[in-house]
Design a protein around this motif. Sequence first.
Motif, PDB file in Angstrom:
ATOM      1  N   TYR A 138      13.890  56.953  40.910  1.00  0.00           N
ATOM      2  CA  TYR A 138      14.740  56.290  41.897  1.00  0.00           C
ATOM      3  C   TYR A 138      16.156  56.027  41.409  1.00  0.00           C
ATOM      4  CZ  TYR A 138      10.127  55.682  43.890  1.00  0.00           C
ATOM      5  OH  TYR A 138       8.864  55.914  44.373  1.00  0.00           O
ATOM      6  N   PHE A 139      16.430  56.301  40.146  1.00  0.00           N
ATOM      7  CA  PHE A 139      17.811  56.262  39.665  1.00  0.00           C
ATOM      8  C   PHE A 139      18.388  57.667  39.868  1.00  0.00           C
ATOM      9  CE2 PHE A 139      15.928  52.679  37.416  1.00  0.00           C
ATOM     10  CZ  PHE A 139      16.909  51.710  37.518  1.00  0.00           C
ATOM     11  N   THR A 140      18.964  57.892  41.027  1.00  0.00           N
ATOM     12  CA  THR A 140      19.411  59.241  41.377  1.00  0.00           C
ATOM     13  C   THR A 140      20.906  59.443  41.138  1.00  0.00           C
ATOM     14  OG1 THR A 140      19.623  58.518  43.683  1.00  0.00           O
ATOM     15  CG2 THR A 140      17.561  59.603  43.039  1.00  0.00           C
ATOM     16  N   GLY A 141      21.714  58.449  41.522  1.00  0.00           N
ATOM     17  CA  GLY A 141      23.147  58.535  41.275  1.00  0.00           C
ATOM     18  C   GLY A 141      23.607  57.539  40.241  1.00  0.00           C
ATOM     19  N   ASN A 142      22.647  56.890  39.594  1.00  0.00           N
ATOM     20  CA  ASN A 142      22.983  55.820  38.656  1.00  0.00           C
ATOM     21  C   ASN A 142      22.119  55.863  37.398  1.00  0.00           C
ATOM     22  OD1 ASN A 142      20.700  55.228  40.137  1.00  0.00           O
ATOM     23  ND2 ASN A 142      21.172  53.063  40.414  1.00  0.00           N
ATOM     24  N   TYR A 143      21.497  57.028  37.101  1.00  0.00           N
ATOM     25  CA  TYR A 143      20.665  57.134  35.899  1.00  0.00           C
ATOM     26  C   TYR A 143      21.545  57.274  34.654  1.00  0.00           C
ATOM     27  CZ  TYR A 143      21.541  62.201  36.027  1.00  0.00           C
ATOM     28  OH  TYR A 143      22.132  63.445  36.033  1.00  0.00           O
ATOM     29  N   ALA A 144      20.972  56.916  33.508  1.00  0.00           N
ATOM     30  CA  ALA A 144      21.681  57.086  32.241  1.00  0.00           C
ATOM     31  C   ALA A 144      21.798  58.578  31.936  1.00  0.00           C
ATOM     32  CB  ALA A 144      20.935  56.372  31.117  1.00  0.00           C
ATOM     33  N   GLY A 168      24.029  52.897  32.644  1.00  0.00           N
ATOM     34  CA  GLY A 168      23.193  53.415  33.728  1.00  0.00           C
ATOM     35  C   GLY A 168      21.806  52.839  33.738  1.00  0.00           C
ATOM     36  N   GLY A 169      20.855  53.605  34.314  1.00  0.00           N
ATOM     37  CA  GLY A 169      19.519  53.075  34.522  1.00  0.00           C
ATOM     38  C   GLY A 169      18.409  53.992  34.078  1.00  0.00           C
ATOM     39  N   ILE A 170      17.336  53.377  33.589  1.00  0.00           N
ATOM     40  CA  ILE A 170      16.071  54.044  33.277  1.00  0.00           C
ATOM     41  C   ILE A 170      14.970  53.163  33.864  1.00  0.00           C
ATOM     42  CG2 ILE A 170      14.448  54.682  31.444  1.00  0.00           C
ATOM     43  CD1 ILE A 170      16.825  55.343  29.682  1.00  0.00           C
ATOM     44  N   ALA A 171      13.988  53.776  34.521  1.00  0.00           N
ATOM     45  CA  ALA A 171      12.932  53.004  35.172  1.00  0.00           C
ATOM     46  C   ALA A 171      11.861  52.551  34.181  1.00  0.00           C
ATOM     47  CB  ALA A 171      12.301  53.817  36.294  1.00  0.00           C
ATOM     48  N   ARG A 172      11.319  53.476  33.410  1.00  0.00           N
ATOM     49  CA  ARG A 172      10.246  53.160  32.466  1.00  0.00           C
ATOM     50  C   ARG A 172      10.431  53.923  31.161  1.00  0.00           C
ATOM     51  NH1 ARG A 172       9.642  50.017  35.997  1.00  0.00           N
ATOM     52  NH2 ARG A 172       7.736  49.522  37.188  1.00  0.00           N
ATOM     53  N   LEU A 173       9.979  53.301  30.081  1.00  0.00           N
ATOM     54  CA  LEU A 173       9.902  53.955  28.782  1.00  0.00           C
ATOM     55  C   LEU A 173       8.471  53.827  28.288  1.00  0.00           C
ATOM     56  CD1 LEU A 173      11.405  55.285  26.329  1.00  0.00           C
ATOM     57  CD2 LEU A 173      11.505  52.981  25.358  1.00  0.00           C
ATOM     58  N   ARG A 174       7.816  54.962  28.034  1.00  0.00           N
ATOM     59  CA  ARG A 174       6.460  54.979  27.492  1.00  0.00           C
ATOM     60  C   ARG A 174       6.522  55.482  26.054  1.00  0.00           C
ATOM     61  NH1 ARG A 174       4.735  51.910  31.612  1.00  0.00           N
ATOM     62  NH2 ARG A 174       4.525  53.030  33.594  1.00  0.00           N
ATOM     63  N   VAL A 175       5.915  54.745  25.160  1.00  0.00           N
ATOM     64  CA  VAL A 175       5.896  55.115  23.737  1.00  0.00           C
ATOM     65  C   VAL A 175       4.458  55.427  23.373  1.00  0.00           C
ATOM     66  CG1 VAL A 175       6.486  54.384  21.403  1.00  0.00           C
ATOM     67  CG2 VAL A 175       7.873  53.611  23.325  1.00  0.00           C
ATOM     68  N   TYR A 176       4.088  56.697  23.454  1.00  0.00           N
ATOM     69  CA  TYR A 176       2.701  57.108  23.263  1.00  0.00           C
ATOM     70  C   TYR A 176       2.395  57.293  21.782  1.00  0.00           C
ATOM     71  CZ  TYR A 176       2.778  58.117  28.273  1.00  0.00           C
ATOM     72  OH  TYR A 176       2.880  58.014  29.636  1.00  0.00           O
ATOM     73  N   GLY A 177       1.294  56.683  21.333  1.00  0.00           N
ATOM     74  CA  GLY A 177       0.935  56.800  19.930  1.00  0.00           C
ATOM     75  C   GLY A 177      -0.456  56.288  19.638  1.00  0.00           C
ATOM     76  N   GLU A 178      -0.723  56.143  18.363  1.00  0.00           N
ATOM     77  CA  GLU A 178      -2.017  55.659  17.889  1.00  0.00           C
ATOM     78  C   GLU A 178      -1.806  54.361  17.120  1.00  0.00           C
ATOM     79  OE1 GLU A 178      -3.865  58.720  15.640  1.00  0.00           O
ATOM     80  OE2 GLU A 178      -3.932  60.142  17.322  1.00  0.00           O
TER      81      GLU A 178
END
Length: 373
Positions: A92-98, A184-194
């Motif tokens: 949803y950050f279309t014109g305002n994403y980082a 700008g904008g980011i909606a989510r950050l996922r940090v996948y690991g163990e």
Amino acid sequence: MAEEVSNYENLTDLACEKIGGQILFATDDWFAPAENLLKCEDPVFKAGLFTEYGKWMDGWETRRKRKPGHDWCIIKLGMSGIIKGIEVDTAYFTGNYAPKFSLQAAKLKSDDEAKFPSRQIDAMGTECSKEAFAQVKAIKTEKWKELIPMTPLTAGFINTSRSFFKIDSDKVYSHIRLNIFPDGGIARLRVYGEVQHNVDLSTKEEIDLVAMKNGGVCHSYSNAHYGHPKNLISPGIAKNMGDGWETARRIDRPPILVADERNILQVPGNEWAIFRLGCIGEINKVHIDTNHFKGNYPDSAKLEGGIARNGVIVWKTVLPPTKLAADRDHEYSIEDLLCCGPFSHIRITMMPDGGISRLRIFGKPISKHPEIH
């Protein structure tokens, strides 16, 4: 370089708020605070909703920068671990994403973490103070290990919003620094690991061998239409059905259902999930919790265990097919179990389909996995 598909979603999101992920610092939170980055739920868009600071957005969005520099934030991982991959979602950050981002990481001690300034609970419409910026600047987070260099992002349209990045590292990290360039904008950050868990093999106390916090991880599964099976090993009690594992309804169910003498439905198909335990251990007690699943719980379930040798697991029955009930925590003691291990992996099978909120496998640690040091 961004990957085309995600290879990491079976792994633990080390940064999500559900397991204790926390924003320690952000340079700016004008339109939407950085805490949104760590939400477990997918981002949403609310047309026509504005705050006194601008358009309401479900993510982290900074103001249009009008001074030198770039924006960044510091995230404390909910659980320290080995990072295998990153997902950046600009939904949803279309014109305002980082336009670009980078990621750095460090393993901090509690004394180091105490050096960060206190964080405002509701930071929307604010930027960090000069005093707070100077306090964090002294920690020299810009010198943390670079995991992802400055890399372009894509606009938050439905087919371009999610970007995945592989991390080649075997080091354990507790904190990350997310840089956006310049704003700008980011909606989510996922940090996948163990999760990195140091097993105390001398303990006489039972531990939850499969728990995410103890190093358990989802290995593979058959179906996750409504909820991922890794939710089964999450901390705490599930808050709703979305916080559990729920499959689609199997289309091979008989038109008319019949049951055996134990009232277990006789169906041809099932759904399953395999977990690698946090360590090799012997099982003493099992909990299968159908909390919140009232009209969609499985008819029955069984549990198997095995030791992985050269990638092959020979399964032994731990709990035979057993009738389940709605919205209930089912507890099985050692007297109910046919085989107690030791095991490195477990497989839970539900018949024919449905939802389970949590799985707990209590037992005694025996040894570490050969491939984990």
